[in-house]
Design an enzyme around this catalytic site. Sequence first.
Site, PDB file in Angstrom:
ATOM      1  N   ASP A  39     -15.143   0.414  -2.864  1.00 25.37           N
ATOM      2  CA  ASP A  39     -14.609   1.638  -3.480  1.00 25.37           C
ATOM      3  C   ASP A  39     -14.450   1.486  -4.979  1.00 25.37           C
ATOM      4  OD1 ASP A  39     -12.063   0.292  -3.900  1.00 25.37           O
ATOM      5  OD2 ASP A  39     -11.696   0.619  -1.771  1.00 25.37           O
ATOM      6  N   LYS A  45     -16.133   5.158  -1.871  1.00 25.14           N
ATOM      7  CA  LYS A  45     -15.497   5.293  -0.549  1.00 25.14           C
ATOM      8  C   LYS A  45     -14.466   6.416  -0.582  1.00 25.14           C
ATOM      9  CE  LYS A  45     -11.889   2.718   1.020  1.00 25.14           C
ATOM     10  NZ  LYS A  45     -11.155   1.476   1.312  1.00 25.14           N
ATOM     11  N   ARG A  91       0.832  -1.211   0.000  1.00 24.41           N
ATOM     12  CA  ARG A  91       0.000   0.000   0.000  1.00 24.41           C
ATOM     13  C   ARG A  91       0.867   1.262   0.000  1.00 24.41           C
ATOM     14  NH1 ARG A  91      -4.446  -1.158   4.573  1.00 24.41           N
ATOM     15  NH2 ARG A  91      -2.681  -2.222   5.511  1.00 24.41           N
ATOM     16  N   GLN A  92       2.178   1.085   0.262  1.00 25.35           N
ATOM     17  CA  GLN A  92       3.085   2.245   0.217  1.00 25.35           C
ATOM     18  C   GLN A  92       3.814   2.241  -1.117  1.00 25.35           C
ATOM     19  OE1 GLN A  92       5.307   3.167   3.766  1.00 25.35           O
ATOM     20  NE2 GLN A  92       4.030   1.791   4.973  1.00 25.35           N
ATOM     21  N   HIS A 114      -1.789  -5.459  -3.625  1.00 27.86           N
ATOM     22  CA  HIS A 114      -2.686  -4.308  -3.500  1.00 27.86           C
ATOM     23  C   HIS A 114      -2.795  -3.490  -4.788  1.00 27.86           C
ATOM     24  CE1 HIS A 114      -4.991  -1.144  -1.769  1.00 27.86           C
ATOM     25  NE2 HIS A 114      -4.087  -0.257  -2.138  1.00 27.86           N
ATOM     26  N   ASP A 142     -13.132  -7.237  -1.426  1.00 29.14           N
ATOM     27  CA  ASP A 142     -11.980  -6.339  -1.305  1.00 29.14           C
ATOM     28  C   ASP A 142     -10.705  -7.179  -1.383  1.00 29.14           C
ATOM     29  OD1 ASP A 142     -10.674  -3.932  -1.010  1.00 29.14           O
ATOM     30  OD2 ASP A 142     -11.834  -3.305   0.736  1.00 29.14           O
TER      31      ASP A 142
HETATM   32  C1  R5P Z   1      -7.883  -0.023   0.146  1.00 35.96           C
HETATM   33  O1  R5P Z   1      -7.726   0.530  -0.921  1.00 35.96           O
HETATM   34  C2  R5P Z   1      -7.912  -1.503   0.263  1.00 35.96           C
HETATM   35  O2  R5P Z   1      -8.365  -2.125  -0.902  1.00 35.96           O
HETATM   36  C3  R5P Z   1      -8.762  -1.944   1.432  1.00 35.96           C
HETATM   37  O3  R5P Z   1     -10.085  -1.499   1.217  1.00 35.96           O
HETATM   38  C4  R5P Z   1      -8.264  -1.349   2.718  1.00 35.96           C
HETATM   39  O4  R5P Z   1      -6.883  -1.439   2.816  1.00 35.96           O
HETATM   40  C5  R5P Z   1      -8.911  -2.041   3.888  1.00 35.96           C
HETATM   41  O5  R5P Z   1      -8.446  -1.441   5.070  1.00 35.96           O
HETATM   42  P1  R5P Z   1      -9.401  -1.293   6.327  1.00 35.96           P
HETATM   43  O6  R5P Z   1      -9.941  -2.647   6.640  1.00 35.96           O
HETATM   44  O7  R5P Z   1      -8.488  -0.747   7.393  1.00 35.96           O
HETATM   45  O8  R5P Z   1     -10.464  -0.315   5.949  1.00 35.96           O
END
Ligand code: R5P
Length: 291
Positions: free
Chosen positions: A167, A190, A94-95, A128, A218
């Site tokens: 999202d 989102k 994610r980074q 991701h 997700d």
């Molecule tokens: C974000 O873009 C990812 O796809 C996940 O929706 C996110 O990382 C989920 O994180 P959390 O459970 O903390 O909302």
Amino acid sequence: MASYSVIGGTSSEDLAKKIASKLKSKFIKCELRVFPDGESKITLKGTPKGKVIVVQSIYPPVDSNLVRALALVSQARKHSSQVFVVIPYMGYARQDRAFLPGEVITMSLVAKMFKAAGASKIIVVDIHSMIALDHLQIPAKNVSAIGELVKYFKKLKLKDPLVVSPDKGGIERARNFAKLLGVDFIALDKHRDRKTGEVTIRSTDHHEVRGRDVILVDDMISTGGSIVKAAQFLKKQKCGKIYASCTHALLIADAEKKIKKAGVTRIVSTNTIPCKTNIVDISPVIVKALD
Ligand code: R5P
């Protein structure tokens, strides 16, 4: 099929055993000792031969599991010129870019470290983002768990199911999931505040969810914030049962409790991360990717 030695990193021992068994290969266990200052000491309980596969997921404790993965790759390289690294959950993905000025792109450093440690090829599961994958400077393959997750949902008797991405960024994932399941999909809008991390759903009414069972799809569930907000929104739209499906269930702190409280009937995840919800085995997909 080529002959391999499979090293089961301490974060992925069960998955590594499944991979070794499917490949009819030697399984090598690792012993871990954590010193009082937090340093990890890893001992291989066997000698790798032939091509080596290291399996080590990078979930919490992320930094420790990362160092352990690098240590295993470096040790494997002493025995083989071909070291394939299976990282079922790629921490730091994610980074992958700087969202705010000055942010360090740590994924880029992680990529350099795997190359330096001696990895020949990296296999990840539902990373991701493809930007994160592009940071890896050696051959890398991303495989998807969606097919295996869909097989699970096909067995459930759902009422007029609808696939929902929390999202817009997950729209392709939802589309693929829905296509394999043979149903429709939608994506909610989102928003995450980059400074506070707070999640809000900006969508207006979605009348199409009324009375239908929904599958929230997700790539990962971390704090559960995204799934909770999405479930609360869908409940207001008077949906039927809510299921949450993800590849990687990190379920930090009381995430599972919060998700259930928000009205989610069941969380379904894969064994990229060992946890209570990992109903779906990803080893067949990984083995295919090694062909
Ligand atoms: C974000 O873009 C990812 O796809 C996940 O929706 C996110 O990382 C989920 O994180 P959390 O459970 O903390 O909302």
